[in-house]
Design an enzyme around this catalytic site. Structure first.
Site, short mmCIF file in Angstrom:
data_model
loop_
_atom_site.label_atom_id
_atom_site.label_comp_id
_atom_site.label_asym_id
_atom_site.label_seq_id
_atom_site.Cartn_x
_atom_site.Cartn_y
_atom_site.Cartn_z
N PHE A 134 0.73 -5.80 -10.83
CA PHE A 134 -0.76 -6.38 -10.85
C PHE A 134 -1.56 -5.67 -9.16
O PHE A 134 -0.57 -5.99 -8.34
CB PHE A 134 -0.98 -7.45 -10.78
CG PHE A 134 -2.50 -7.61 -10.90
CD1 PHE A 134 -3.53 -7.04 -11.62
CD2 PHE A 134 -2.68 -8.36 -9.88
CE1 PHE A 134 -4.34 -7.40 -11.37
CE2 PHE A 134 -4.46 -8.48 -9.61
CZ PHE A 134 -5.31 -8.30 -10.20
N ASP A 219 2.40 -3.36 -2.21
CA ASP A 219 1.58 -3.87 -2.03
C ASP A 219 2.04 -5.51 -1.82
O ASP A 219 2.03 -6.62 -2.31
CB ASP A 219 1.22 -4.27 -4.45
CG ASP A 219 0.20 -5.14 -3.62
OD1 ASP A 219 -0.34 -5.38 -3.65
OD2 ASP A 219 -1.14 -4.67 -5.37
N LYS A 248 -6.14 -11.07 -0.34
CA LYS A 248 -5.80 -12.50 -0.19
C LYS A 248 -5.54 -13.23 1.36
O LYS A 248 -6.95 -13.92 1.72
CB LYS A 248 -5.37 -12.81 -0.85
CG LYS A 248 -5.20 -12.43 -2.23
CD LYS A 248 -4.21 -12.86 -3.45
CE LYS A 248 -5.10 -12.58 -5.25
NZ LYS A 248 -4.38 -11.29 -5.69
C1 LIG Z 1 -4.81 -9.71 -6.37
C2 LIG Z 1 -4.39 -9.01 -6.23
C3 LIG Z 1 -4.53 -7.93 -5.73
C4 LIG Z 1 -6.14 -7.98 -6.10
O1 LIG Z 1 -6.97 -8.04 -4.84
P1 LIG Z 1 -8.57 -8.01 -5.53
O2 LIG Z 1 -8.80 -8.71 -4.38
O3 LIG Z 1 -8.73 -8.97 -6.22
O4 LIG Z 1 -9.03 -7.37 -5.48
C5 LIG Z 1 -3.92 -7.07 -6.04
N1 LIG Z 1 -2.49 -6.72 -5.50
C6 LIG Z 1 -1.79 -7.81 -5.83
C7 LIG Z 1 -0.25 -7.98 -5.60
C8 LIG Z 1 -2.81 -8.95 -5.82
O5 LIG Z 1 -1.56 -10.11 -6.57
#
Ligand SMILES: *Cc1c(COP(=O)(O)O)cnc(C)c1O
Length: 400
Positions: A134, A219, A248
């Site tokens: 994700f 990520d 986050k």
């Molecule tokens: C939440 C998340 C995203 C996306 O972040 P947003 O602030 O919702 O755009 C991308 N990568 C990972 C691993 C995430 O947990």
């Protein structure tokens, strides 16, 4: 309002539950009718300092009163200062600030492509990504996952991604060809079900990058920023990436993200190549600095590790008593997942509606345990009490 309007004013893209928080305090949330919840979801790993943290609130209020926003056309003492602190604390030499995780991922993708372009290899534009990944909801980020539920109906997607199986090193290496730019991978998959990369896998990807001149793009939007007990999760693996996406927890609830890169990896990102109207504005920088002050404070990350160990061992002790429901525990620090033997969404709803406990469901029927990073032993004890009571009275239904 159009005559045909039958849609809620708030676009109904989320299956929202009945919890309607209006106030937060530390690890607790309060709903519209005054009901209290123990918040071990923390806005999905966002509220790193819990709710209403005094220093964070004050930093935001003070900065809002001083200077909230100016254009990136002007010099940014605030951005320079915060970026330097991140550079000093990490592998990175340079930082681009965003307003979200997906935007940090977008910047990471652009930085990786531009690196090979700057090297005279514009054909090296493909990132190898992984199943159940994700990376966010922009068109670039949904193109970087092979999950149909996020992609269906949004085609045509962005070309330039290939998909391998997470934790299958050989499979990933087999996809490398003359068009490969690098790998984009979560060190611990969050939405995918708290699936940590194996040592061999992440170290193997690093080695392949070194051998083939590729970039390792991590990520760390969910796993980073103290969540695992390290500032960034890759530190657990003894490797350094070339680029990471962070968000986050970095803003503690203020919308903030960052793309961090080495000087080499960022060499294509010269004046005019990228931008963001809000990205890195003084208000966001004040929030980011306040969060980092706390995370870099004496004993903070050690507390994450210690609370994570307590939580984990308490959960492991619970399993035999509830083995009709709990299968296993996985993750690092305060990024833990409880794998269930049945539907995790249903159990999360049960904890929420009947036991005042907020958790988050993830892939593979995993319940994510993502509390604020500054929780104390009393919170762990309260959580275990609520969870074991919830498990005791719960009647799982067979998978539909
Ligand atoms: C939440 C998340 C995203 C996306 O972040 P947003 O602030 O919702 O755009 C991308 N990568 C990972 C691993 C995430 O947990």
């Amino acid at each position: 309002m159009s005559v045909a309007a039958t849609v809620p004013a708030l676009m109904p893209v989320y299956p929202r539950c009945d919890v309607r928080p209006v106030r937060g305090e530390g690890a607790y949330l309060y709903g519209e009718r005054g009901e209290k919840y123990l918040d071990f979801a923390a806005g999905i790993a966002v509220n790193a300092l819990g709710h209403g943290h005094t220093a964070l609130v004050k930093a935001i209020a003070d900065q809002a009163a001083t200077l909230m926003h100016v254009s990136n056309l002007y010099g940014s003492p605030q951005g320079e200062h915060f970026a330097q602190r991140l550079v000093d604390a990490t592998f990175a030499d340079t930082v681009f600030f965003t307003n979200s995780g997906a935007e940090a991922v977008e910047c990471a993708i652009k930085t990786a492509r531009r690196y090979h372009y700057a090297n005279g290899n514009p054909e090296r534009h493909d990132l190898i990504t992984f199943d159940t990944a994700f990376h966010g909801r922009t068109l670039g980020a949904i193109s970087a996952t092979n999950q149909a539920k996020m992609r269906d109906g949004f085609e045509p997607l962005l070309p330039g991604f290939k998909y391998a199986t997470f934790n299958d090193l050989e499979g990933a290496l087999a996809l490398i060809d003359g068009n490969t730019a690098g790998f984009l991978v979560e060190p611990i998959q969050g939405e995918g079900g708290i699936r940590p990369a194996s040592m061999e896998f992440l170290q193997g990807l690093r080695k392949a990058c070194d051998e083939h001149g590729l970039l390792l793009v991590l990520d760390e939007v969910q796993a980073g920023y103290g969540r695992t007990g390290k500032l960034f999760a890759h530190e657990l693996y003894g490797i350094t990436p070339d680029i990471i996406a962070s968000a986050k927890g970095i803003g503690g609830g203020f919308p903030l993200g960052a793309c961090l890169a080495t000087a080499e990896a960022a060499k294509g990102m010269v004046a005019g190549t990228h931008g963001s109207t809000y990205g890195g504005n003084p208000l966001a920088m004040a929030a980011g600095e306040a969060v980092l002050d706390v995370i870099q404070g004496e004993g903070f990350l050690e507390n994450v590790t210690r609370m994570g160990e307590r939580l984990r061992s308490a959960l492991e002790q619970l399993i035999p008593n509830h083995d009709h429901l709990f299968h296993s525990v996985r993750g690092h620090g305060l990024m833990l997942g409880i794998k269930l033997t049945s539907d995790s969404r249903r159990f999360v709803a049960h904890c929420r509606d009947n036991h005042g406990l907020l958790l988050v469901s993830a892939g593979e029927n995993v319940v994510r345990v993502l509390p604020p990073l500054n929780i104390e032993e009393a919170h762990v004890a309260e959580f275990i009490e609520k969870l074991s009571e919830a498990a005791r009275v719960y009647v799982p239904v067979a998978d539909e």
